[in-house]
Design an enzyme around this catalytic site. Structure first.
Site, short mmCIF file in Angstrom:
data_model
loop_
_atom_site.label_atom_id
_atom_site.label_comp_id
_atom_site.label_asym_id
_atom_site.label_seq_id
_atom_site.Cartn_x
_atom_site.Cartn_y
_atom_site.Cartn_z
N LYS A 76 -67.03 -5.81 -41.27
CA LYS A 76 -67.56 -6.04 -39.92
C LYS A 76 -69.03 -6.45 -40.04
O LYS A 76 -69.88 -5.65 -40.40
CB LYS A 76 -67.43 -4.79 -39.04
CG LYS A 76 -67.80 -5.03 -37.59
CD LYS A 76 -67.58 -3.77 -36.75
CE LYS A 76 -67.82 -4.07 -35.28
NZ LYS A 76 -69.18 -4.58 -35.01
N TRP A 77 -69.30 -7.70 -39.74
CA TRP A 77 -70.64 -8.27 -39.92
C TRP A 77 -71.55 -7.89 -38.76
O TRP A 77 -71.12 -7.85 -37.62
CB TRP A 77 -70.54 -9.79 -40.07
CG TRP A 77 -69.72 -10.17 -41.26
CD1 TRP A 77 -68.37 -10.32 -41.33
CD2 TRP A 77 -70.21 -10.39 -42.58
NE1 TRP A 77 -67.98 -10.63 -42.60
CE2 TRP A 77 -69.10 -10.68 -43.39
CE3 TRP A 77 -71.49 -10.39 -43.15
CZ2 TRP A 77 -69.23 -10.96 -44.75
CZ3 TRP A 77 -71.62 -10.66 -44.49
CH2 TRP A 77 -70.50 -10.94 -45.29
#
Length: 558
Positions: free
Chosen positions: A34-35
């Site tokens: 999850k950026w």
């Protein structure tokens, strides 16, 4: 632009779950990091490129380097979902990314070179003339990998795994590189705009923190006061440091908290742990120590200080520097805890992890000899921007320098001296003459050449005055630069503060009583526009004499 999927499109969203989910219970899952960046949809049709945010607002002008990278790496006609990010060294830096949303094109271009952004792709909505939104994610992912097989930095393809154990390892280790958790995507799900069909697993932690104040809610009234947020702190080296806020309450609970906390209200800020900022806070009534951000400009940040006697347990996901990255969640009061025992040592220390290792596992990651340095950290300086109207005296320069005697980092001053607009000055003068009915004679009419000559004189005088300011500060041993600005003063001040990431700004007006009344708008507008401390220096000569003439009362110092 003519694509099978046209903007505006709201991206597909995720709902929070606890722990890494079992793929078998969801018909198969693919896990991704999850950026921590700006969600962005990229629309490309040949040389036409649009970047759209999560709420469909345009991002294109803020990331020119990403636009060029899209043209160089992505297919000629496509719609791609992904994340724009900025990394410094081996970590994602969300605060640096926020700096990119700026109205001045010169600032945008400068940051595009200084801290360029990257784009990591994780879904494909359209390719060529074909829409893929109705295809299952398993198909879209395969087409995405094929389409982006040859991408080069700063464009990347996010890595994936179908192994829950590997996803668990990512969840534990990738946080050290600034990532935000793990996302799980059902293999059979179509692309559902604004639908929460994905699953997100984020870090959940708790901390015992001190309640040091509160702000009122935007709907609060004197008759029905409602608490908006609690101001939280932790002790470090005997000092209470601001760490964040807790703000999610029902309307009923907001009213109860205001009443509950009234016995702790500290009417004298000098008795508060943040009382050392009392003089500064008086000069900046809408600013609170330790809570500043250039993104809070324009918001009412006044607060009610509380004696730091109550401790609350809050939930948080992760830290950004020495503060909570997001709003903390109120869990429960901790009457058993001594406030002074609440320090940073209780916080979980995240083991660092090289972002290059995360990117190195991507298709289209950096190749041999390619340096993925999207920005380099600079030596820390304490930058101060001065907006002045006339040359500083030696006393003025000494007063400015005395304000920063206790600053540990090297102090660097940036002097801005506005040059008057000749046409406006002449128009104002002529208007005053006409208004007083003195004379509206043709002899007083000034043509464009006359105005240009006046402008040259004003510019030359401003340059001389600016050089004088720089000279006086250098005489006090200061590191200083100066420039004459023709833009509206507060706009120029805001742009410079953002450009150098200034710690504070100082407005120094002329030494006569009228200046205080004429330029009070400068200061109030600056406080609304600029998210750093603003000091307005007035040092009137013969002030009492002038004040008596104008029927006012004396004002001294800051």
């Amino acid at each position: 632009m003519d694509l099978p999927v046209m903007p505006p499109v709201q991206p597909m969203l995720a709902k929070s779950v606890k722990g890494i989910p079992d793929p078998a219970k969801h018909g198969g899952l693919l896990f991704e990091p999850k950026w921590d960046g700006f969600r962005a949809l990229v629309f490309r049709d040949g040389d036409e490129v649009e970047l759209a945010s999560r709420n469909t607002k345009p991002l294109t002008r803020y990331f020119p380097e990403v636009v060029e990278a899209v043209k160089a790496s992505l297919p000629e006609r496509c719609v791609v979902d992904g994340e724009i990010f900025v990394a410094i060294g081996d970590r994602l830096e969300f605060e640096r990314l926020q700096e990119r949303i700026h109205p001045a094109d010169s600032r945008v271009q400068m940051l595009a070179e200084k801290t360029p952004a990257g784009f990591v792709a994780f879904d494909l909505l359209a390719l060529g003339d074909e829409s893929l939104v109705d295809q299952p994610f398993e198909v879209r992912r395969a087409r995405l990998e094929e389409a982006l097989a040859g991408v080069v930095p700063p464009i990347h393809l996010t890595r994936t795994t179908g192994d829950p154990a590997e996803a668990e390892r990512w969840f534990s280790s990738f946080e050290g590189a600034g990532l935000d958790g793990v996302v799980a995507k059902p293999l059979g799900a179509p692309y559902t705009p604004n639908g929460r069909t994905m699953l997100k697993i984020k870090h959940e932690r708790t901390a015992d923190v001190v309640v040091a104040g509160y702000r009122l809610h935007k709907t609060s009234t004197p008759e029905h006061p409602l608490l908006g947020s609690l101001l939280l702190g932790l002790y470090a080296d005997g000092r209470l440091q601001h760490i964040g806020v807790s703000a999610s309450f029902t309307a009923k609970r907001r009213a109860e908290l205001v009443e509950e906390l009234q016995p702790l209200v500290c009417s004298d800020l000098s008795e508060h742990p943040w009382g050392e900022w009392s003089e500064w806070a008086i000069a900046n009534p809408d600013r609170v120590p330790g809570t500043q951000s250039r993104w809070s400009a324009g918001k009412d940040l006044s607060f009610t200080p509380l004696r730091p006697e109550r401790v609350v347990e809050v939930g948080y996901d992760h830290m950004e520097g020495n503060r909570f990255r997001h709003t903390a969640q109120f869990k429960r009061w901790r009457p058993d805890r001594d406030p002074e025992s609440c320090g940073y040592e209780q916080l979980e220390e995240v083991v660092s992890y090289d972002l290059a290792e995360v990117l190195g596992g991507l298709s289209g990651s950096r190749g041999p000899g390619q340096d993925y340095a999207v920005g380099m950290s600079e030596p820390t300086t304490y930058d101060v921007v001065l907006l002045v109207e006339q040359p500083l005296s030696a006393e003025d320069a000494a007063q400015v320098r005395s304000l920063h005697g206790d600053v540990e980092d090297p102090v660097r001053y940036h002097v801005l001296l506005p040059v008057e607009d000749a046409a406006a000055r002449v128009e104002s003068a002529m208007g005053s003459i006409a208004a007083s009915e003195v004379l509206a004679s043709p002899a007083l009419v000034m043509d464009s050449q006359d105005i240009a000559e006046v402008q040259r004189e004003l510019l030359e005088r401003a340059r001389t005055d600016c050089d004088g300011c720089v000279s006086k500060l250098k005489g006090q041993g200061a590191d200083v630069s100066g420039e004459v600005v023709s833009a509206e003063p507060i706009e120029a001040l805001a742009a410079k503060v953002a450009e150098v990431r200034a710690a504070e700004a100082i407005i120094l007006t002329r030494k006569h009583v009228i200046a205080e009344f004429f330029h009070v708008d400068w200061t109030s507008r600056a406080r609304r526009k600029i998210g750093v401390p603003i000091l307005h220096l007035l040092e009137h000569e013969n002030f009492d004499e002038q004040s008596e003439h104008y029927g006012g009362e004396g004002v001294t110092g800051l």
